[in-house]
Design a protein around this motif. Sequence first.
Motif, PDB file in Angstrom:
ATOM      1  N   ARG A   1       0.807  -1.226   0.000  1.00  0.00           N
ATOM      2  CA  ARG A   1       0.000   0.000   0.000  1.00  0.00           C
ATOM      3  C   ARG A   1       0.840   1.275   0.000  1.00  0.00           C
ATOM      4  O   ARG A   1       0.277   2.375  -0.066  1.00  0.00           O
TER       5      ARG A   1
ATOM      6  N   SER B   1       2.694   2.710  -2.192  1.00  0.00           N
ATOM      7  CA  SER B   1       2.582   3.538  -3.404  1.00  0.00           C
ATOM      8  C   SER B   1       1.314   4.381  -3.409  1.00  0.00           C
ATOM      9  O   SER B   1       1.232   5.382  -4.124  1.00  0.00           O
ATOM     10  N   GLN B   2       0.317   4.000  -2.596  1.00  0.00           N
ATOM     11  CA  GLN B   2      -0.939   4.747  -2.535  1.00  0.00           C
ATOM     12  C   GLN B   2      -0.937   5.785  -1.413  1.00  0.00           C
ATOM     13  O   GLN B   2      -1.890   6.546  -1.274  1.00  0.00           O
TER      14      GLN B   2
END
Length: 601
Positions: free
Chosen positions: A524, A526-527
């Motif tokens: 997660r 990268s988000q």
Amino acid sequence: MSYSGTSIYFAIASLISCIPALAGIIARWYAYKWTGILLYFCSIVFLFLSVFFYVSFRLVKHGTPFLLELLDKLNRVLQPVVSKIANTKVVGPIISVIVKANFFAWFMILLLSDQVMRALVTRLVGHHASQRNYSIVNAVDPQFPLFDKLLDENASREGHAKKFNPKRQSRPEYSQSIAYTLAVASKLAYEDVGLVRHELEKDGFDVKRTFLPLGFKNACAYIIEKDDNIFLVFRGTNPMNIQNFVTDFNIGMTEIRSPSGVSMGRVHKGFWEAMGEPDRSPTTTGQHTPPQRGATLQIELNAASLQRTVVSTVQAAIDIGKFTVNELISHVSDPIDNSWIGYDRDVRHHSLYAQAEEWIMALIGHQNHLHPTDDEAVELNDYPSTRHPSSPRRKQLYIAGHSLGGALATVFLAKMLQSESPLLNHFGGLYTYGQPKIGDAEFTRAFYPEFSNKVFHHAYNNDLVARVPPFFGYHTPPGTLVFIDSAYSVTLYPPHPHTNEPVPVRPISYIHLSGLLNANVIRRLSQESWLRVTFRLLFPFFLNDHFPSDYVNSLRKGTLNWVIEGEEGSHGGTSKDDEESAVGMSSTSISMETKATRRHF
């Protein structure tokens, strides 16, 4: 520490000190020059502290016998002197005032620092649409969507994947849709009132008629209504408010009793006192005593003659002097935080419980219980009009909060039970997120099943706050444990069907891959915002798991499971001893996945 141990120590210290520097490189890469410089400085500071602690350790190790002997002699010399000073009528109180004044000064400095930090954070993440600054708690994820269409659609397709035996267990009235909305509302409570109003109004809440921010000493909350659902949301600990930490760490327990004198157990003294007491007798219904007013001073000057003019002026000056001294001492000994609702509002004398109960009763339409004066109506923004005659269903009260806010939310419900409040007839649910333990086992049993089936305390993965305090007889919070693991699997653990004993959250494991070493967290990254990644680098995993944004995201994207204890035909349930397991359960259990919820907007 041996030579090899020293080498390992400095190797680890050097490695950790490089982490902020790496984050600084990332910040510089994204053109955040000053942020990068700040992170480089953090690396240098950490390396310096590592050397300082090592030197201190060596000094303490070799100088401990001498130090202990010196402290013992110093104690023998100072003890009689301190006792005499403390018992004096002048010097002792003066020193006490100086100590309190010093605390008050730091309290005010931190409150001012909160605004400075908000301004700094806003420079990094941008202004909110209301032109308000973000809090440091929410700057990592400054989004507040209070509703999710997919969750609402799932809630509307209400159904049950299994028939329950009502003689053995009544199903908790849990709604993932409501849980998500209240999680966002709890996250929103950390922001300034203007930002809160903007977000609520944007999502269709009746802000103009029903919104009310509440403050009592250093505790804050707000009330809002939408579609016959009334939300009472408490703010968690403000990192820049030292008095909040005083409340948190006031862990002595006080015994509480019902109106009939029956013991309701012992509860965290700081949380209980932060809520304040009802402004009416708990055994009296249909009557209301006006709240105690704040400290005010009325001056009357008489100019009927020269003598009366001089006398009344001198008397007024004396009264002003006394008023100033008394109130300054009061603010020093018991500092308050007006920053939430404004500096012209009295947040010392009208308890948080009384304010909330009055406003909610007015929203429900029970104004016959209220007899406010004109001044009190102005102080509470004028009571809202009664319920619309065309309202199709009974109004429901939902109480929520994150961290300290969750503890205060639970205390509010406990005070409702203690005072036999008429609001109990409208209680829809209590949803808390990362709340600490607040009472002993007897306090937990005071929440009988018809209410505990509507009580849900969420614990995300390795959130440390959800597991403290671990001593002094503190027990698991009442109601259903909603455990969320790092994969966003949301699992409900209702209380025992016969004893109503709540299921405790599993202890934190420090030997498994957590935080940035956890595969689910890595996927997660990268988000997430660069600031959130930076916080993950700087803070340990058990503090990172306490952020309200993780509760919000997990409830929005997670899969809901039920774990029902005591069902016939269920298999033996044993917990896995890793971070994906929720609790250690001694009884049998059955788990099943469902997208249905019990109640929806």
